[in-house]
Design an enzyme around this catalytic site. Structure first.
Site, PDB file in Angstrom:
ATOM      1  N   CYS A   1      35.492  70.471  35.773  1.00 16.21           N
ATOM      2  CA  CYS A   1      35.795  69.081  35.281  1.00 16.21           C
ATOM      3  C   CYS A   1      37.176  68.991  33.716  1.00 16.21           C
ATOM      4  O   CYS A   1      36.625  69.708  33.557  1.00 16.21           O
ATOM      5  CB  CYS A   1      34.549  68.485  35.467  1.00 16.21           C
TER       6      CYS A   1
ATOM      7  N   CYS B   1      33.095  62.866  37.018  1.00 11.61           N
ATOM      8  CA  CYS B   1      32.991  64.664  38.158  1.00 11.61           C
ATOM      9  C   CYS B   1      31.964  64.786  38.869  1.00 11.61           C
ATOM     10  O   CYS B   1      32.052  65.930  39.864  1.00 11.61           O
ATOM     11  CB  CYS B   1      33.392  65.606  36.542  1.00 11.61           C
TER      12      CYS B   1
ATOM     13  N   CYS C   1      26.930  41.325  17.949  1.00 13.71           N
ATOM     14  CA  CYS C   1      26.096  42.783  17.548  1.00 13.71           C
ATOM     15  C   CYS C   1      26.772  42.712  15.725  1.00 13.71           C
ATOM     16  O   CYS C   1      26.113  42.737  15.011  1.00 13.71           O
ATOM     17  CB  CYS C   1      27.445  43.934  18.011  1.00 13.71           C
TER      18      CYS C   1
ATOM     19  N   CYS D   1      24.998  41.122  13.493  1.00 17.02           N
ATOM     20  CA  CYS D   1      23.307  42.536  12.859  1.00 17.02           C
ATOM     21  C   CYS D   1      24.360  42.999  12.236  1.00 17.02           C
ATOM     22  O   CYS D   1      24.361  44.225  10.545  1.00 17.02           O
ATOM     23  CB  CYS D   1      22.783  42.962  13.471  1.00 17.02           C
ATOM     24  N   HIS D   2      25.393  43.989  12.259  1.00 17.88           N
ATOM     25  CA  HIS D   2      25.355  44.911  12.231  1.00 17.88           C
ATOM     26  C   HIS D   2      27.093  45.619  11.434  1.00 17.88           C
ATOM     27  O   HIS D   2      26.667  46.398  10.271  1.00 17.88           O
ATOM     28  CB  HIS D   2      25.750  45.816  13.552  1.00 17.88           C
TER      29      HIS D   2
ATOM     30  N   ARG E   1      21.471  53.900  23.456  1.00 14.33           N
ATOM     31  CA  ARG E   1      20.732  53.357  22.615  1.00 14.33           C
ATOM     32  C   ARG E   1      21.508  52.371  22.509  1.00 14.33           C
ATOM     33  O   ARG E   1      20.511  51.341  21.453  1.00 14.33           O
ATOM     34  CB  ARG E   1      22.094  54.417  20.931  1.00 14.33           C
TER      35      ARG E   1
ATOM     36  N   CYS F   1      19.281  48.410  21.903  1.00 13.65           N
ATOM     37  CA  CYS F   1      19.058  46.777  21.357  1.00 13.65           C
ATOM     38  C   CYS F   1      19.875  45.592  22.208  1.00 13.65           C
ATOM     39  O   CYS F   1      19.449  44.760  21.404  1.00 13.65           O
ATOM     40  CB  CYS F   1      20.874  47.420  20.310  1.00 13.65           C
TER      41      CYS F   1
HETATM   42  C1  HEC Z   1      19.126  41.171  15.440  1.00  6.34           C
HETATM   43  C2  HEC Z   1      20.270  42.440  14.776  1.00  6.34           C
HETATM   44  C3  HEC Z   1      20.607  43.319  15.886  1.00  6.34           C
HETATM   45  C4  HEC Z   1      21.937  42.767  17.299  1.00  6.34           C
HETATM   46  C5  HEC Z   1      22.156  41.710  17.574  1.00  6.34           C
HETATM   47  C6  HEC Z   1      22.304  44.687  17.849  1.00  6.34           C
HETATM   48  N1  HEC Z   1      21.773  45.372  16.645  1.00  6.34           N
HETATM   49 FE1  HEC Z   1      22.267  47.393  16.819  1.00  6.34          FE
HETATM   50  N2  HEC Z   1      20.666  48.126  15.348  1.00  6.34           N
HETATM   51  C7  HEC Z   1      19.746  46.713  14.152  1.00  6.34           C
HETATM   52  C8  HEC Z   1      19.154  47.567  14.104  1.00  6.34           C
HETATM   53  C9  HEC Z   1      17.964  47.136  12.817  1.00  6.34           C
HETATM   54  C10 HEC Z   1      19.604  49.016  14.507  1.00  6.34           C
HETATM   55  C11 HEC Z   1      18.936  50.309  13.589  1.00  6.34           C
HETATM   56  C12 HEC Z   1      17.111  49.334  14.046  1.00  6.34           C
HETATM   57  C13 HEC Z   1      16.516  50.574  14.650  1.00  6.34           C
HETATM   58  O1  HEC Z   1      16.811  52.458  14.675  1.00  6.34           O
HETATM   59  O2  HEC Z   1      15.332  51.006  14.455  1.00  6.34           O
HETATM   60  C14 HEC Z   1      20.248  48.951  14.856  1.00  6.34           C
HETATM   61  C15 HEC Z   1      20.634  50.047  15.880  1.00  6.34           C
HETATM   62  C16 HEC Z   1      21.901  50.344  16.270  1.00  6.34           C
HETATM   63  C17 HEC Z   1      22.175  51.705  16.892  1.00  6.34           C
HETATM   64  C18 HEC Z   1      21.942  53.171  16.055  1.00  6.34           C
HETATM   65  C19 HEC Z   1      22.211  53.345  15.273  1.00  6.34           C
HETATM   66  C20 HEC Z   1      22.784  53.648  14.373  1.00  6.34           C
HETATM   67  O3  HEC Z   1      23.297  54.293  12.990  1.00  6.34           O
HETATM   68  O4  HEC Z   1      23.722  54.811  15.330  1.00  6.34           O
HETATM   69  C21 HEC Z   1      24.364  51.198  17.718  1.00  6.34           C
HETATM   70  C22 HEC Z   1      24.559  52.313  18.443  1.00  6.34           C
HETATM   71  C23 HEC Z   1      23.471  49.937  17.891  1.00  6.34           C
HETATM   72  N3  HEC Z   1      22.799  49.840  17.425  1.00  6.34           N
HETATM   73  C24 HEC Z   1      24.746  48.682  18.539  1.00  6.34           C
HETATM   74  C25 HEC Z   1      24.848  47.564  18.521  1.00  6.34           C
HETATM   75  C26 HEC Z   1      25.468  47.094  19.268  1.00  6.34           C
HETATM   76  C27 HEC Z   1      26.403  47.886  20.026  1.00  6.34           C
HETATM   77  C28 HEC Z   1      24.928  45.961  19.486  1.00  6.34           C
HETATM   78  C29 HEC Z   1      25.126  44.245  20.288  1.00  6.34           C
HETATM   79  C30 HEC Z   1      25.609  44.527  21.709  1.00  6.34           C
HETATM   80  C31 HEC Z   1      24.082  45.559  18.759  1.00  6.34           C
HETATM   81  N4  HEC Z   1      23.793  47.590  18.134  1.00  6.34           N
HETATM   82  C32 HEC Z   1      23.366  44.535  18.162  1.00  6.34           C
HETATM   83  C33 HEC Z   1      20.023  45.194  14.975  1.00  6.34           C
HETATM   84  C34 HEC Z   1      20.827  44.826  16.057  1.00  6.34           C
END
Ligand code: HEC
Length: 264
Positions: free
Chosen positions: A74, A110, A174, A177-178, A218, A222
């Protein structure tokens, strides 16, 4: 369509809940605890759980499929048989499947096109292990996702759209929050933005869950935690989000952590 994933239920979880979590009592730091657990595994077993997944993935990688071929045939982005650093350049466009693929969907593709498995014969756990093995060969690699092909640009744009799509009475996404809460802590966990390297720790073994999570796992976690339907594994929304998140991490100059990562 793809928007539905974000639209349906983001509203369910309010920022009020988020703030309440943040202000909950403060026990020990989950990341320090993870480091302690990691050390304990190393001292007790001499190996980390994630490494066992990678080891299993290596065996599966070299297992012959119904076609008689192993996954060595692959192309994971740098030509057949080359695995070093490929995780760092994915998602990218593959002319053979005419799709932009992340590592997980590429393994899935693959196993069908090269190895001759039927989709229903492919176990998620096997894809998870193989992904972990291949990703481990990009440990500490600089992330290099730079969309150029029109299909890659389209994926990036779709991913950005999914990332920012605000929905429901609470107007969640996303990004809400992020991006807006980047650098703050929710349930003691720091929330990161793509520019802060979001995504650079996966695949990871989470000792609290005693499970290995890939990036798709992961992201689904979320989706689940905010109560909205999660996208199918290997589907467009996953690949689009990965393209967007990792392209932003690339612009900001991030590298992967030691993969598979060990976390809370
Ligand atoms: C309500 C708030 C919230 C929303 C909406 C949200 N997240 Fe998160 N996300 C978090 C929190 C809080 C963490 C870390 C929590 C933990 O590790 O327990 C996290 C962790 C993650 C991580 C892993 C952490 C890292 O640092 O790599 C990823 C990847 C991620 N989110 C992607 C997404 C994506 C894509 C979306 C949209 C579809 C999304 N999240 C929507 C709150 C949110």
């Amino acid at each position: 369509m793809k928007r539905i994933y974000l639209l349906t239920g983001l509203a369910l979880l309010g920022l009020g809940a988020l703030v309440a979590y943040t202000q909950a009592q403060k026990p020990l730091d989950p990341f320090e605890e993870a480091m302690r657990q990691r050390q304990m595994y190393l001292e007790t077993f001499g190996v980390l759980p994630g490494e066992l997944f990678a080891e299993e993935g290596k065996e599966l990688f070299h297992r012959k499929g119904p076609s008689g071929k192993t996954l060595e045939a692959c192309d994971f982005g740098k030509g057949p048989g080359v695995l070093e650093g490929v995780y760092a350049i994915l998602p990218k466009y593959f002319p053979d499947s005419k799709r932009v693929e992340d590592l997980e969907s590429r393994v899935y593709t693959c196993m069908q096109t090269v190895q001759g498995y039927k989709p229903q014969e492919i176990k998620r756990d096997e894809v998870r292990a193989i992904t972990t093995y291949i990703a481990s060969l990009s440990s500490k690699a600089k992330i290099q996702v730079v969309p150029k092909h029109p299909a890659e640009l389209a994926m990036y744009n779709l991913g950005r759209e999914l990332w920012y799509t605000r929905a429901g009475p609470r107007d969640m996404s996303c990004a809400v929050c992020h991006d807006q809460y980047a650098g703050q802590r929710v349930r003691l966990s720091p929330v990161r933005s793509p520019k802060q390297g979001l995504g650079n720790e996966w695949p990871a073994y989470r000792f609290e869950e005693d499970r290995l999570y890939t990036f798709e796992d992961r992201i689904n976690f979320c989706y689940e935690s905010i109560g909205i339907p999660k996208p199918e594994f290997y589907s467009e929304p996953h690949i689009a989000l990965a393209t967007y998140i990792l392209a932003e991490a690339t612009k900001a100059g991030h590298s992967f952590e030691e993969l598979p990562f060990f976390t809370r």
